[in-house]
Enzyme design. Structure first.
Site, PDB file in Angstrom:
ATOM      1  N   SER A 283      -4.901  -1.579   4.293  1.00 60.31           N
ATOM      2  CA  SER A 283      -4.134  -0.360   4.031  1.00 60.31           C
ATOM      3  C   SER A 283      -2.726  -0.672   3.577  1.00 60.31           C
ATOM      4  CB  SER A 283      -4.068   0.490   5.284  1.00 60.31           C
ATOM      5  OG  SER A 283      -3.072   1.466   5.123  1.00 60.31           O
ATOM      6  N   ARG A 329       2.502   1.266  -6.127  1.00 61.58           N
ATOM      7  CA  ARG A 329       1.400   0.318  -6.208  1.00 61.58           C
ATOM      8  C   ARG A 329       1.390  -0.503  -7.486  1.00 61.58           C
ATOM      9  NH1 ARG A 329      -3.289   4.187  -3.642  1.00 61.58           N
ATOM     10  NH2 ARG A 329      -2.462   3.957  -1.542  1.00 61.58           N
TER      11      ARG A 329
END
Ligand SMILES: Cc1cc2nc3c(=O)[nH]c(=O)nc-3n(C[C@H](O)[C@H](O)[C@H](O)COP(=O)(O)OP(=O)(O)OC[C@H]3O[C@@H](n4cnc5c(N)ncnc54)[C@H](O)[C@@H]3O)c2cc1C
Ligand code: FES
Lengths: 637, 244, 250
Positions: A283, A329
């Site tokens: 995660s 990201r």
């Protein structure tokens, strides 16, 4: 030019006003409408349950053996909502703003605003369903900040948020099954959409256990069939996730939008050998407390713990002092690639970077770290055999999410009237890059709070009509096509397994349409893919029969669609000569090597129309206008 | 919007409702519940039985007095002579029927739940010998009880001559090595049965509290050791001549 | 490493089954157990034999799709680990592995190592939910939940529905699965209104499909999420109360 049918008026009231303006189906008439929902992930299950509650007659389909198992179950980190429970300055507007900005200004403002608006209702709904979100000692909901957000707006249930939300939706669905409003069909794969008179009229499905092919018709068809990261072969997706439903709808006339917008997640466990079947995500929340680094010296041989501070390169903290390890990201991924390409990768195959918890354990104590990330650490240790409390984790980017998908308008309707797409299957809301904890939010927003209203607007005028009879010639044709494909695979009797072709296709895509894309690379991919597909068609070996469970046969159909999709992804990437979000064109970067957008030429959605295999698809554009968000070059310095 | 789970049958039959325990017994969970309750009855019984029999060590007089007391003294004069004993016998009999019938029915249900057993050898992790053999240890104990009653209560198979005291009957019986051996085996089976049963009844009754749970196993072990230890001592004492 | 596999092959639900022996050669200890099976399947396809069908999807221990008996244990030798999370380093070079499908009448065999677990869905449909229509929920923070209750509910909710509990149970009982869902919903304040109806309904459907519990604890040991049999005790208690109350209110 494509019309998104975005309602007029100020953004804050668009959705409210529009809900009032849309045509309604009165409660007593709802049961006269039949709706097919394909997919029972977060999006599909929430939609089917809600439509059932409203009184529609719903048929839900999933190829999974149970509606509880969709890929959504794997989401770990959390779900965003603009509750501002922590009074840290969050608001619907801020969530909207962050999402548009995070998506690098390639999403539709009105959709994103609506998403932010209903985000709060999702949390209310899920809590009422019994989703065991994390709590503070006072009994109120806990939040964390996640994936680059500067406010704490992420709700979570340990490291299993997706599981708990999906089970919540699955339970709501089960309740409707019990109540008789939803007919649930598990283990059935949709293999075609049937279009009659230009409108979606039904679907063709194949029973995976018996091979039986059947036809189903309805007043409307909803696809909540997930994303297509498995085109890359290795990804963090569940093994069976595929593009087939969306792709076959595309072949029937639904435009496919921004296929090249794929997200490569920075924190997956690097692969250990070439037979790796999938990549496991760690995660993103780990980046809240873990520090990312590589040794400064590519030839470093010391154990990570023995490398002194001055010989470590905390490259994200150095390069982006404001965001540090929490940059979005795409930025984190690309930077990891740069380090590995420079030979500074860590681990036996030198294919990762460190994510180190030593500081966090020192600062918070082992127990606090275990409390937050215990199950993730365990998962990591199980896979790698290394204990992350002792040795830093190794991570590397992996394909993870696809922002692209079926083009939908404000009503989530595709270019085929009566065919709707929700969740990861559609292209909306995330632009060129999705922020952490926003996919769960979008899937549930679409399923619980948007589609159930907008579909009424399509259905209302059809009151009194019955669904097309499944003996119509369009159904005959679609079924014959499906059968023919199945027979073809079984008859080919070549020499190579389906997985072999999938792996090869994945390598081409990853090399040329992965974290970095260049004109030359994409051209190369566009010549290699059709050649490989040709080989696939002649040389694939599918054994067994069509009458029992046959997973090679299932995969063959899915891989055939990935081939066609892969070509479109590369074509889209080639056409979009700018860098934005997850789409990084080497030709378009700033001097510091950051993605450089070209708003003048590319502030639009590219929606592709299928024109047949071997013929060039046609690009349609939906221009994006930004009234509320100021376009800036993203900077996380 | 609660979708009410319908109780169609109950509603239709109105006031003629089956008694709670019967209703409970219909489900497997309820059967287990009643097995636990009857198990507790037996626990009380085997403990009292063992404690009372310790009087064997005080000699024939004390022991026979105790046997007499059981028959006559319990709660008399409130109850008629032997009243309490018969009442206890009734409770035991009902418990026995419930315990045994439920066990048989549940075993049958469990067989049906796995009609085809595993072809490969199972490698059990938590299911211990005791828990997997309840039906067999139970059967051994049951057979023994039948024999024990025929031997000492009704005296049909007792080797002592007619009119012997209870004490004499016990000694006569345990002097026969085969009988002593049967008694030993049966009590070991009882021990194994108790070891799992005493622990298990807490689960079946839903008595569960994370603070006290670890006592459940300790209680099962302690109880088993006391009861079985006491019981085993009697035939041994007779065989080695401690009691004669 | 090299291993010998004895795998249950069964062409369909009603077909007779048998063990077949295969060799798995050159397996990396870092590969996962299912990747080992992938390789065996690649070989089988190469030789023109139908590959072994087995269940899997997420391959990270959360979807609950995978599962088989490996050397007599549900999900294999490692505790708290689903089949897909097993890695070959848990085994030794030269080991023989016997692979068999879950066996229970509630889980009929579909093919090879694949079984049909839809009985679990029937249990949930019987009442494994809180009845709340979309859009009618009050603000989330209006319902405070004590942290320990939320944590306990989450412990129970961690169930992935793989069926290992039934497979491992010598009685083929579905208690652990059912009680986990009940414990989650019955612990939370939101779940109280339907608590007893839910318990009665779910237990009764469970008993139509599965065996009965004799408290052996094999389910807990096999559960990849370590769900505790304490929840079974909770269910038993709630069921008794449910029987009592539902009678009164019927
Ligand atoms: C490892 C991982 C972690 C993630 N973590 C997060 C996170 O923390 N926060 C966040 O917001 N997002 C996260 N995401 C993203 C998020 O989980 C997904 O985007 C989202 O769950 C997708 O939901 P969905 O309902 O659209 O599709 P899915 O959950 O993929 O469901 C697809 C459904 O469609 C069915 N289906 C598909 N094709 C067919 C067909 N042809 N016929 C019949 N049925 C079909 C499937 O059976 C399934 O039921 C994560 C993703 C991954 C991979
Ligand atoms: S494959 Fe999902 S839990 Fe094993």
């Amino acid at each position: 030019m494509l019309d998104a049918k975005t309602p007029e008026g100020p953004i804050e009231t668009k959705w409210e006003n529009h809900k009032f303006d849309m045509k309604l189906v009165n409660p007593a008439n709802k049961r006269k409408f039949e709706i097919i929902v394909v997919g029972t992930g977060l999006a599909g299950a929430s939609a089917a349950a809600t439509l059932g509650e409203l009184g529609y007659r719903v048929k839900a389909f999933t190829y999974h053996d149970s509606a509880r198992r969709a890929h959504s179950i794997a989401a770990q980190g959390g779900i965003n909502a603009a509750k501002n429970y922590h009074s840290d300055g969050d608001s619907i507007f801020r969530l909207f703003y962050d999402t548009v900005k995070g998506g690098d200004y390639r999403s539709r403002e009105a959709n994103v605003y609506r998403l932010a608006e209903v985000s709060n209702n999702i949390i209310d709904q899920c809590v009422a369903q019994g989703v065991p979100f994390a709590r503070e000692y006072g009994g109120l909901l806990d939040n964390r900040s996640f994936g680059g957000a500067q406010v704490s707006r992420t709700f979570y249930a340990r490291g299993q948020t997706g599981q708990q939300l999906l089970l919540g939706a699955y339970q709501a669905l089960s309740r409707q099954v019990k109540a008789g409003t939803v007919e649930l069909h598990t283990g059935l794969e949709m293999l075609d959409v049937v279009v009659v008179d230009g409108k979606a009229a039904g679907i063709i499905v194949r029973d995976l256990n018996t091979g039986e092919i059947s036809r189903h018709s309805a007043h409307a068809v909803v696809l909540g069939t997930g994303g297509y990261s498995n085109a890359f072969y290795l990804s963090t997706m569940a093994m069976s996730s595929n593009v087939t439903a969306a792709w076959r709808a595309h072949r029937k006339g639904a435009f496919f939008a921004n296929p090249c917008f794929t997200q490569i997640h920075p924190t997956a466990i690097p692969s250990s050998d070439e037979f790796q079947s999938k990549l496991t995500l760690m995660s993103e929340s780990l980046r809240n407390d873990g520090r990312i680094w590589v040794p400064k010296d590519p030839d470093e041989t010391r154990a990570p713990g023995d490398i002194p501070e001055e010989d470590r390169d905390y490259y994200l903290e150095v390069k982006y002092p404001a965001f540090g390890n929490l940059v979005p990201r795409d930025v984190a991924s690309r930077n990891a690639k740069t380090q590995v390409d420079a030979g500074k990768g860590v681990g036996p195959l030198k294919n990762g970077v460190f994510l180190d918890f030593a500081d966090a354990i020192g600062r918070l104590g082992r127990d606090a770290v275990a409390d937050k990330y215990g199950n993730l650490f365990e998962m990591y240790e199980r896979i790698t055999g290394e204990d992350p409390y002792q040795v830093p984790m190794r991570i590397y980017p992996a394909p993870h999410y696809t922002m692209g998908g079926l083009w939908v308008d404000y009503h989530l309707q595709t270019t085929i009237p009566g065919l709707f797409a929700i969740g990861e299957a559609n292209f909306s809301d995330h632009g060129a890059n999705r922020l952490g904890a926003s996919a769960l939010m979008q899937g549930l927003a679409d399923g619980y709070f948007v589609l159930p209203y907008t579909i009424g607007d399509y259905l209302a005028p059809q009151l009194g009509s019955t669904p097309v009879d499944t003996s119509a010639s369009e159904f005959d044709q679609a079924e014959a096509d499906v059968k023919a494909q199945v027979d073809r695979f079984l008859a080919t009797n070549g020499t190579r397994s389906v997985d072999w072709f999938h792996r090869e296709l994945g390598k081409i895509l990853w090399d040329h349409c992965g974290m970095e894309r260049s004109e030359a690379g994409l051209e190369k991919a566009l010549s290699e893919i059709p050649a490989l597909r040709e080989e696939f068609e002649q040389d694939v070996r599918v054994l067994g029969s069509a009458e029992t469970l046959n997973s090679s046969l299932e995969k063959a159909g899915r891989v055939a669609d990935f081939f066609e999709l892969a070509e479109l992804m590369c074509r889209d990437a080639l056409t979009r000569r700018e860098s934005c979000g997850g789409h990084f064109r080497v030709e378009s970067q700033t001097e510091e090597g950051e993605a450089l957008r070209d708003d003048d030429d590319f502030a639009h959605v590219s929606a592709w129309e299928w024109t047949g295999q071997g013929s060039e698809p046609v690009e349609h554009r939906e221009p994006l206008e930004f009234e509320y968000v100021k376009l800036t070059q993203r900077s996380y310095k | 919007m609660a979708t009410k789970v319908s109780h169609g049958d109950d509603a239709a039959t109105g006031s003629r409702r089956t008694p709670f325990l019967v209703e409970l017994y219909r489900s497997a969970l309820g059967k287990k519940y009643l097995m636990a309750i009857s198990g507790i009855v037996f626990m009380g019984y085997v403990l009292a039985h063992m404690l009372g029999n310790l009087k064997l060590y005080q000699g024939p007089e004390e022991f026979n007095k105790y046997a007499e007391f059981l028959r006559e003294g319990l709660l008399t004069p409130i109850l008629p002579e032997s009243g309490m004993l018969n009442l206890l016998r009734l409770v035991l009999l009902v418990s026995l029927v419930v315990h045994v019938v439920a066990a048989v029915q549940l075993t049958r249900m469990n067989k049906q739940a796995r009609p085809e057993s595993y072809r490969s050898k199972r490698d059990y992790v938590a299911a211990d010998f005791a828990s997997r053999t309840m039906i067999w240890t139970g059967t051994i104990v049951l057979l023994f009880v039948a024999y024990h009653l025929a031997d000492l209560t009704w005296g049909w198979v007792n080797p002592a001559e007619a009119g012997a005291t209870v004490y004499d009957k016990v000694v006569a019986s345990f002097s026969v090595p085969a009988v002593a051996a049967f008694y030993l085996v049966a009590n070991l089976a009882l021990g194994v049965h108790l070891y799992h049963g005493v622990w298990s009844l807490f689960q079946s009754l839903g008595i569960n509290n994370r603070r006290f749970n670890h006592w459940r196993r300790a209680l099962a072990v302690g109880f088993t050791v006391v009861v079985v230890g006491g019981n085993l001592s009697f035939p041994i004492a007779v065989q080695v001549g401690l009691i004669s | 490493m090299n291993l010998t596999l004895r795998v249950w092959r069964q062409a369909g639900p009603d077909a007779p089954g048998r063990f077949e022996t295969y060799e798995a050669t050159d397996i990396s200890p870092d590969s996962s157990f299912l990747e080992m099976l992938d390789l065996v399947n690649e070989d089988l396809i190469g030789q023109g034999e139908e590959p072994i069908e087995f269940m899997h999807d997420c391959r990270e221990g959360i979807c609950g799709t995978c599962g088989m008996m490996i050397n007599g244990r549900a999900h294999g030798p490692q505790s708290m680990t689903a089949t897909c999370q097993l890695h070959m380093r848990t085994f030794q070079d030269g080991d023989e592995l016997v692979l068999e499908p879950w066996r229970a009448s509630g889980f009929p065999i579909v093919k090879d190592l694949v079984v049909d677990r839809s009985a679990f869905d029937r249990i949930i449909e019987a009442g494994g939910y809180i009845s709340i229509d979309t859009g009618s929920a009050p603000d989330a923070n209006l319902i405070p939940v004590a942290k320990q209750d939320a944590d306990l509910a989450m412990d129970a909710a961690a169930c992935i529905g793989c069926g290992a509990c039934v497979a491992a149970c010598p009685n083929g009982a579905g208690q652990l699965f059912t009680s986990a869902k009940l414990a989650q919903l019955n612990t939370l304040p939101q779940g109280q209104p339907e608590r007893y109806e839910r318990t009665e309904a779910m237990v009764e459907v469970m008993e139509e499909h599965f065996g009965s519990c004799t408290n052996m604890g094999e389910c807990e040991a096999a559960c990849p999420k370590g769900i505790s049999i304490d929840f079974i005790a909770m269910m038993n208690r709630d069921y008794r109360k449910a029987k009592f109350r539902n009678r009164r209110s019927a």
